[in-house]
Enzyme design. Structure first.
Site, PDB file in Angstrom:
ATOM      1  N   SER A  20      -3.235  -7.594 -18.983  1.00 57.20           N
ATOM      2  CA  SER A  20      -2.153  -7.753 -19.958  1.00 57.20           C
ATOM      3  C   SER A  20      -2.183  -9.077 -20.735  1.00 57.20           C
ATOM      4  O   SER A  20      -1.970  -9.063 -21.948  1.00 57.20           O
ATOM      5  CB  SER A  20      -0.793  -7.588 -19.288  1.00 57.20           C
ATOM      6  OG  SER A  20      -0.657  -6.274 -18.836  1.00 57.20           O
ATOM      7  N   LYS A  69       8.772  -3.377  -9.969  1.00 56.79           N
ATOM      8  CA  LYS A  69       9.288  -2.475 -11.013  1.00 56.79           C
ATOM      9  C   LYS A  69      10.654  -1.882 -10.656  1.00 56.79           C
ATOM     10  O   LYS A  69      11.440  -1.564 -11.533  1.00 56.79           O
ATOM     11  CB  LYS A  69       8.304  -1.325 -11.255  1.00 56.79           C
ATOM     12  CG  LYS A  69       7.086  -1.718 -12.046  1.00 56.79           C
ATOM     13  CD  LYS A  69       6.283  -0.479 -12.403  1.00 56.79           C
ATOM     14  CE  LYS A  69       5.003  -0.849 -13.118  1.00 56.79           C
ATOM     15  NZ  LYS A  69       4.256   0.306 -13.587  1.00 56.79           N
ATOM     16  N   ASP A  81      17.885   4.573 -21.014  1.00 51.28           N
ATOM     17  CA  ASP A  81      18.106   5.816 -20.279  1.00 51.28           C
ATOM     18  C   ASP A  81      16.878   6.293 -19.497  1.00 51.28           C
ATOM     19  O   ASP A  81      16.996   6.716 -18.347  1.00 51.28           O
ATOM     20  CB  ASP A  81      18.566   6.928 -21.225  1.00 51.28           C
ATOM     21  CG  ASP A  81      20.008   6.683 -21.674  1.00 51.28           C
ATOM     22  OD1 ASP A  81      20.683   5.853 -21.033  1.00 51.28           O
ATOM     23  OD2 ASP A  81      20.424   7.308 -22.661  1.00 51.28           O
ATOM     24  N   ASN A  90       9.357  -1.547 -16.525  1.00 49.06           N
ATOM     25  CA  ASN A  90       8.119  -2.330 -16.650  1.00 49.06           C
ATOM     26  C   ASN A  90       8.157  -3.305 -17.828  1.00 49.06           C
ATOM     27  O   ASN A  90       7.206  -4.036 -18.056  1.00 49.06           O
ATOM     28  CB  ASN A  90       6.894  -1.404 -16.767  1.00 49.06           C
ATOM     29  CG  ASN A  90       6.748  -0.804 -18.141  1.00 49.06           C
ATOM     30  OD1 ASN A  90       7.723  -0.655 -18.869  1.00 49.06           O
ATOM     31  ND2 ASN A  90       5.538  -0.466 -18.518  1.00 49.06           N
ATOM     32  N   GLY A 129       0.105  12.955  -6.241  1.00 48.09           N
ATOM     33  CA  GLY A 129       0.802  11.710  -5.896  1.00 48.09           C
ATOM     34  C   GLY A 129       2.276  11.788  -6.239  1.00 48.09           C
ATOM     35  O   GLY A 129       2.679  12.577  -7.109  1.00 48.09           O
ATOM     36  N   ALA A 133       4.372   5.674 -10.255  1.00 47.25           N
ATOM     37  CA  ALA A 133       3.646   6.108 -11.454  1.00 47.25           C
ATOM     38  C   ALA A 133       3.862   7.611 -11.674  1.00 47.25           C
ATOM     39  O   ALA A 133       4.044   8.061 -12.814  1.00 47.25           O
ATOM     40  CB  ALA A 133       2.166   5.803 -11.299  1.00 47.25           C
TER      41      ALA A 133
HETATM   42  P1  ATR Z   1       2.602   3.600  -7.533  1.00 47.18           P
HETATM   43  O1  ATR Z   1       3.943   2.989  -7.689  1.00 47.18           O
HETATM   44  O2  ATR Z   1       1.487   2.803  -8.154  1.00 47.18           O
HETATM   45  O3  ATR Z   1       2.570   5.040  -7.936  1.00 47.18           O
HETATM   46  P2  ATR Z   1       3.052   4.057  -4.730  1.00 47.18           P
HETATM   47  O4  ATR Z   1       4.493   4.189  -5.026  1.00 47.18           O
HETATM   48  O5  ATR Z   1       2.629   3.214  -3.597  1.00 47.18           O
HETATM   49  O6  ATR Z   1       2.246   3.512  -5.979  1.00 47.18           O
HETATM   50  O7  ATR Z   1       2.467   5.545  -4.562  1.00 47.18           O
HETATM   51  C1  ATR Z   1       1.178   5.770  -4.145  1.00 47.18           C
HETATM   52  C2  ATR Z   1       0.871   7.279  -4.102  1.00 47.18           C
HETATM   53  O8  ATR Z   1      -0.450   7.408  -3.607  1.00 47.18           O
HETATM   54  C3  ATR Z   1       1.746   8.081  -3.166  1.00 47.18           C
HETATM   55  O9  ATR Z   1       1.825   9.410  -3.639  1.00 47.18           O
HETATM   56  C4  ATR Z   1       0.967   8.038  -1.847  1.00 47.18           C
HETATM   57  O10 ATR Z   1       1.216   9.130  -0.993  1.00 47.18           O
HETATM   58  P3  ATR Z   1       2.431   9.130   0.091  1.00 47.18           P
HETATM   59  O11 ATR Z   1       3.673   9.525  -0.657  1.00 47.18           O
HETATM   60  O12 ATR Z   1       2.036  10.113   1.103  1.00 47.18           O
HETATM   61  O13 ATR Z   1       2.496   7.720   0.633  1.00 47.18           O
HETATM   62  C5  ATR Z   1      -0.436   8.126  -2.380  1.00 47.18           C
HETATM   63  N1  ATR Z   1      -1.428   7.520  -1.458  1.00 47.18           N
HETATM   64  C6  ATR Z   1      -1.720   6.216  -1.323  1.00 47.18           C
HETATM   65  N2  ATR Z   1      -2.718   6.021  -0.437  1.00 47.18           N
HETATM   66  C7  ATR Z   1      -3.069   7.267   0.004  1.00 47.18           C
HETATM   67  C8  ATR Z   1      -4.052   7.766   0.916  1.00 47.18           C
HETATM   68  N3  ATR Z   1      -4.899   6.950   1.572  1.00 47.18           N
HETATM   69  N4  ATR Z   1      -4.134   9.106   1.095  1.00 47.18           N
HETATM   70  C9  ATR Z   1      -3.312   9.953   0.455  1.00 47.18           C
HETATM   71  N5  ATR Z   1      -2.354   9.546  -0.431  1.00 47.18           N
HETATM   72  C10 ATR Z   1      -2.234   8.228  -0.658  1.00 47.18           C
END
Ligand code: ATR
Length: 278
Positions: A20, A69, A81, A90, A129, A133
């Site tokens: 950034s 965040k 909103d 962010n 995920g 994000a």
């Molecule tokens: P961000 O805010 O960047 O999205 P986060 O809130 O930590 O990061 O979310 C990370 C995502 O990656 C989540 O969906 C997490 O799954 P869980 O809800 O089960 O925790 C997923 N994630 C991270 N590491 C993982 C791993 N080793 N295997 C499977 N899913 C993973």
């Protein structure tokens, strides 16, 4: 720089890998704005001082990254909103001491999708995920009129909790392990798994047609997921456009005098991309 120079920046922990500062200073230079943008690594036990610091030093705007965040929200005077609905900010704008929060990840993603020219009606929309994000992306998909969504996550409860707040005709939550690649999918990976170059959130083991994949990770530039996808006939891109577009949206919030940077500067995206990738 002189006594009129305005200060902008990024707060997070850690911030030393962030693109950034380079990116925002490049924009400031392009538009000849008397301002500077710095990265501030804020320790958790100092975070509560952020509001006073911003007001005292008259910092005009900040980007907020991991892990703040969500925790920044109580320190703000007003939240737009979208940011309220997502529960994450962010971008902060300081207007005469009033701190206003926005979430430009949403617009960044929307803009990227528009550029990719994906017809949402012709694709099964799949998000991998369920973290912060994912929330911004699911919100963007809802705004874009997507009616059916499939959310794959390691922890199903997190996926259920995320989708609770959104309106889709059908919403399915499934385990990442059960993912099967198919034709006509739009897959968006929001998990952090690909940060490790040898790991991928899901296996892609057969050739498909008309499937598009976005991995929001941009470092590594090509995750294992993107490589596997390309090997199986999938059009796959990384998250750098989303990063650039969300940054441009933050810039537009802070520098309203330049209401549409693309209008003034046709090659803006390419120029920034070249600068970052070089
Ligand atoms: P961000 O805010 O960047 O999205 P986060 O809130 O930590 O990061 O979310 C990370 C995502 O990656 C989540 O969906 C997490 O799954 P869980 O809800 O089960 O925790 C997923 N994630 C991270 N590491 C993982 C791993 N080793 N295997 C499977 N899913 C993973």
């Amino acid at each position: 720089m002189n006594s009129q120079t305005n200060l902008f920046g990024l707060i997070g922990h850690p911030v030393h890998h962030s693109l950034s500062p380079e990116f925002q200073n490049k924009l400031l230079n392009l538009f000849d704005i008397n301002a500077a943008y710095l990265a501030f690594d804020i320790e958790k036990d100092q975070f509560e001082n952020i509001k006073t610091t911003m007001k005292t030093l008259n910092i005009k705007g900040l980007n907020v990254t991991v892990p703040y965040k969500e925790s920044i929200i109580p320190f703000l005077d007003k939240i737009d909103d979208s940011a309220k609905r997502i529960g994450a900010v962010n971008t902060i704008e300081n207007i005469n001491g009033q701190l206003i929060g926005y979430n430009t990840d949403v617009l960044g993603f929307v803009k990227m999708l528009k550029e990719l020219d994906v017809d949402l009606d012709r694709h099964k929309v799949v998000v991998l995920g369920a973290g912060g994000a994912a929330k911004a992306i699911v919100f963007a998909l809802e705004k874009l009129g997507v009616v059916d969504i499939m959310l794959y996550n390691r922890t199903i409860e997190n996926a259920d909790r995320l989708l609770e707040n959104f309106n889709f005709d059908t919403k399915q939550t499934l385990s990442l392990q059960d993912f099967q690649i198919e034709n006509d999918m739009l897959i968006i990976n929001t998990t952090s798994i690909g940060l490790n170059e040898s790991e991928s959130p899901v296996a892609i083991n057969k050739n498909v047609i008309n499937t598009v994949l976005i991995d929001i990770i941009y470092n590594p530039f090509e995750t294992k997921l993107i490589k596997d996808a390309k090997d199986h006939g999938i059009y796959a891109v990384n998250g750098l456009p989303m990063l650039i577009y969300q940054g441009i949206e933050s810039f537009v919030i802070w520098h309203k005098e330049i209401s549409n940077p693309f209008y003034y500067y046709d090659n803006l995206y390419d120029d920034i991309l070249r600068k970052l990738v070089d």
